[in-house]
Design an enzyme around this catalytic site. Structure first.
Site, PDB file in Angstrom:
ATOM      1  N   GLU A 202      -2.292   4.292   2.625  1.00  0.00           N
ATOM      2  CA  GLU A 202      -3.548   4.177   1.881  1.00  0.00           C
ATOM      3  C   GLU A 202      -4.547   3.385   2.700  1.00  0.00           C
ATOM      4  O   GLU A 202      -4.216   2.351   3.291  1.00  0.00           O
ATOM      5  CB  GLU A 202      -3.359   3.433   0.549  1.00  0.00           C
ATOM      6  CG  GLU A 202      -2.570   4.160  -0.507  1.00  0.00           C
ATOM      7  CD  GLU A 202      -2.513   3.362  -1.816  1.00  0.00           C
ATOM      8  OE1 GLU A 202      -3.284   2.384  -1.952  1.00  0.00           O
ATOM      9  OE2 GLU A 202      -1.697   3.700  -2.679  1.00  0.00           O
TER      10      GLU A 202
ATOM     11  N   GLU B 105       3.684  -0.375  -3.878  1.00  0.00           N
ATOM     12  CA  GLU B 105       3.399  -1.808  -3.987  1.00  0.00           C
ATOM     13  C   GLU B 105       4.368  -2.462  -4.969  1.00  0.00           C
ATOM     14  O   GLU B 105       4.007  -3.346  -5.754  1.00  0.00           O
ATOM     15  CB  GLU B 105       1.948  -2.031  -4.405  1.00  0.00           C
ATOM     16  CG  GLU B 105       0.973  -1.476  -3.380  1.00  0.00           C
ATOM     17  CD  GLU B 105      -0.479  -1.584  -3.791  1.00  0.00           C
ATOM     18  OE1 GLU B 105      -0.752  -1.995  -4.943  1.00  0.00           O
ATOM     19  OE2 GLU B 105      -1.346  -1.269  -2.968  1.00  0.00           O
TER      20      GLU B 105
END
Length: 471
Positions: free
Chosen positions: A241, A133
């Site tokens: 994820e 991220e």
């Protein structure tokens, strides 16, 4: 009805077009790790106050038949512990190291030699993720990220790990939990949890008229459509994820063990069934569940500490029901989980739960009566454990059957003792009872036509490379 369905779909897609997902991770595939059929793996975080040793982690992975993991770093102890196992591992370059790797070929070469080449072929490293991220935590990292990936690829080539440049995949984080939480009532809970929907409740894409029965597929297809708009149609995706928290604070009422068990159970079955998505039916979407352990040191709301399938001691946080998933999570070990009183639980609450289990719950409590095999030790906790476990197995270890208002927990340690045998031990004084036990920040989403998101996608696709090597 058709008009109402399309209106619902438009409103749903306003939430689901959560996409293009601001890409959470950029990386390389080594040894073609994602292309060998459907699999579900686990992310292994380490923000635990009592983090198990690498050998203990790998032991749990082996017992539960978890053959794909993703690490958030390249920890030497973990990579050595994973050596000579059948477990395939994706390693990661932490965000705070990406800037240095983007400065020179030599930095990248040193990193590859130390963290990849030094462990092959004993440790099956199948991919490298560059940052996590990173574009949300380091918004100005895009230019450095490009350099880092170029230098890393050059380093892999120099180390003879480049192989052929085909069949790599796009990794992304998808969280239907956040889509639901941020949907302001527009996203039904059942739709987020993979629960069955009647046809009139399915979301319908007004442009393609494809029907969607769950948020996960809609999010994956949004990525596929975004890539198609850029003329990339043959790239596979891997969900790096996804998951659902089992506990949250007052503002997160849907973060519960029941919902977490429902989401992850249904997710596993969905992936292993290879149903694909409405846009690409039958195409596997390999997925890594977030995450192996609850991480009690994670900052943020309570849910941030409660995404794990297991506690640090290896006991499952909740039961999963994943029939049809082969050996994954050592499935079908039906009689090897037990429901017992939580250590330190309030005695009055335990007594009330015990009374309910032996009364309205219709658990078999004969063995804890005076003079019977399980009467001793004569404590509320011991008697509650026996009654809770009897009820748990009586209900077939159904989701939510081991809670008792928070004073019960699931364990894989057989609590039988002396001549007192618990249900599920194979010699029960009480023969009752099928299920399977086991046991961020997340994603920032942009509308599909957002120019920055498209730029990021183009950036990634321009660097999408494989570094395959048959080991």
């Amino acid at each position: 009805m058709q008009g109402e369905r399309l209106v619902f779909a438009e409103r749903m897609l306003d939430c689901i077009r959560v996409l293009l997902l601001l890409l959470s991770s950029f990386g390389f595939s080594i040894h073609g790790g994602a292309g060998a059929g459907a699999f579900v793996g686990l992310n292994v975080g380490t923000s635990l106050s009592n983090m198990p040793s690498p050998d203990q982690v790998v032991s749990l992975l082996k017992i539960k038949k978890i053959r794909h993991v993703r690490l958030y770093d390249s920890d030497r102890g973990m990579l050595l512990a994973l050596a000579n196992t059948s477990i395939e591992v994706i390693i990661s370059i932490p965000n705070n190291q990406v800037l240095a790797l983007g400065e020179s070929n030599s930095s990248a070469a040193n990193w590859v030699n130390k963290n990849v080449a030094g462990y092959l072929p004993d440790t099956k490293i199948t991919g490298i993720v560059v940052g996590n991220e990173i574009l949300t935590s380091l918004p100005n990292a895009a230019i450095v990220l490009v350099s880092a990936m170029k230098f890393l690829h050059s380093a892999l080539v120099a180390a003879n790990l480049d192989g052929q440049e085909t069949d790599s995949y796009l990794m992304m984080n998808l969280y239907p939990y956040y889509t639901y939480m941020q949907g302001n009532g527009k996203v039904p809970l059942d739709y987020a949890l993979f629960q069955p929907l009647t046809p009139e409740k399915e979301a319908v894409d007004p442009n393609t008229l494809l029907h969607y029965t769950n948020v996960f597929d809609a999010m994956v297809d949004a990525v596929y459509y975004s890539m198609s708009n850029l003329n990339y149609t043959n790239i596979s995706v891997v969900v790096a994820e996804t998951g659902w928290p089992s506990k949250g604070d007052a503002s997160e009422p849907r973060a519960t063990t029941d919902n977490a068990a429902t989401y992850n159970s249904n997710l596993v079955k969905h992936i292993f069934n290879i149903t694909g998505t409405p846009k690409r039916p039958g195409v596997p979407v390999n997925t890594y569940i977030y995450e192996l352990y609850n991480e009690d040191l994670k900052p943020g709301p309570l849910s941030e500490q409660n995404w794990g399938l297991f506690n640090a001691n290896g006991t499952p946080v909740y039961a999963l029901h994943v029939s049809g998933a082969g050996e994954f999570l050592a499935n079908n070990i039906t009689n090897q989980s037990y429901c017992v009183a939580k250590p330190g639980a309030d005695t009055k609450l335990l007594q009330a739960a015990l009374d309910w289990a032996c009364g309205p719950g219709q658990a078999n409590c004969t063995a804890i009566q005076g003079g019977e095999d399980c009467f001793n030790p004569d404590t509320v906790g011991a008697h509650a454990s026996y009654a809770f476990n009897s009820y748990y197995h009586k209900t077939g270890m159904a989701m939510g059957s081991c809670d008792f208002k928070g004073v019960a927990t699931i364990t894989t340690t057989n609590p039988s003792h002396d001549s007192c045998f618990y249900s599920g031990s194979g010699r029960g004084n009480d023969s009752t009872g099928n299920g399977t036990t086991f046991a961020d920040s997340r994603s920032t989403y942009l509308i599909a036509n957002d120019s920055m998101a498209l730029y990021i996608l183009v950036l990634f696709l321009s660097l999408l490379l494989i570094v395959d090597r048959q080991i």
